[in-house]
Design an enzyme around this catalytic site. Structure first.
Site, short mmCIF file in Angstrom:
data_model
loop_
_atom_site.label_atom_id
_atom_site.label_comp_id
_atom_site.label_asym_id
_atom_site.label_seq_id
_atom_site.Cartn_x
_atom_site.Cartn_y
_atom_site.Cartn_z
N GLU A 67 0.73 -0.72 -0.31
CA GLU A 67 0.08 -0.68 0.49
C GLU A 67 0.47 1.46 -0.06
O GLU A 67 1.81 0.86 -0.16
CB GLU A 67 -1.15 0.16 1.38
CG GLU A 67 -1.75 -0.65 0.86
CD GLU A 67 -3.21 -1.14 2.59
OE1 GLU A 67 -3.79 -1.67 2.57
OE2 GLU A 67 -2.56 -0.42 3.30
N GLU A 78 -1.22 -9.86 -7.00
CA GLU A 78 -0.98 -10.65 -8.09
C GLU A 78 -0.63 -9.99 -9.18
O GLU A 78 0.28 -10.23 -10.08
CB GLU A 78 -2.77 -10.91 -8.38
CG GLU A 78 -4.12 -11.65 -7.77
CD GLU A 78 -4.32 -10.63 -6.73
OE1 GLU A 78 -5.33 -10.61 -6.11
OE2 GLU A 78 -4.10 -9.26 -5.93
N CYS A 110 -9.55 -7.81 -7.67
CA CYS A 110 -10.03 -6.78 -8.20
C CYS A 110 -9.89 -6.94 -9.69
O CYS A 110 -9.38 -7.47 -10.54
CB CYS A 110 -9.14 -5.77 -7.85
SG CYS A 110 -7.69 -5.29 -8.44
N CYS A 113 -6.50 -6.47 -11.21
CA CYS A 113 -5.18 -7.33 -11.56
C CYS A 113 -6.49 -8.62 -12.70
O CYS A 113 -5.01 -9.49 -13.35
CB CYS A 113 -5.98 -8.62 -9.98
SG CYS A 113 -4.65 -7.51 -9.22
#
Length: 165
Positions: A67, A78, A110, A113
């Site tokens: 993050e 990923e 997500c 990804c």
């Protein structure tokens, strides 16, 4: 068998199948994604994710989420694993295992990804796992049906002039 490359540990899994992985290989891949999860940097969401990507030549590249205080600059596990593999010259994948700390349902990649995975084909496997190692197997195609990929860029288009914009 293990080898060291570019200062990182890359594990090679002995699995000669071209598509369906043995149960032992799946469990090793899930274990490696769980280990990668432990390295996650997620001080804002506290949502750890790890991934272990298996290339067509049986090399494993791991990644974790990273993050950033500027939220949109974060990196998913990923994509982190895939970028590591691509940077080492690998572009054909068999499978990826994804681990999180969620116990009661599977955490899916997500949308970003999924599209990133799609860049490298639709017919490879994604193992969504729980902390206890139980998992659900899907393909990239199942995760992102009716997707847009590299082959779409070469489809015939109507002619236009630059002044149309």
């Amino acid at each position: 068998m293990e080898e060291v490359k570019s200062g990182q540990k890359i594990t090679k899994i002995q699995d000669e199948s071209s598509r369906d992985l043995s149960p032992e290989t799946v469990q090793r891949l899930i274990f490696q994604s769980q280990e990668a999860k432990k390295k996650a940097y997620c001080p804002y969401s506290q949502f750890r994710v790890g991934a272990a990507l298996l290339t067509i030549d049986n090399r494993v590249f791991t990644g974790c989420n990273v993050e950033n205080a500027c939220y949109n600059l974060g990196m998913c596990a990923e994509r982190n694993a895939m970028a590591k593999a691509v940077s080492e010259g690998h572009r054909n994948f068999k499978a990826i295992a994804v681990a999180s700390d969620v116990r009661d349902h599977f955490v899916f990649p997500c949308g970003g990804c999924r599209q990133f995975m799609r860049e490298f084909g639709t017919d490879w496997d994604v193992y969504l796992s729980h902390p206890d190692g139980s998992h659900r197997k899907m393909t990239v195609e199942e995760l992102l049906p009716f997707s847009f990929g590299p082959e779409d860029l070469s489809k015939k288009k109507i002619p236009h002039t630059p002044n149309e914009y």
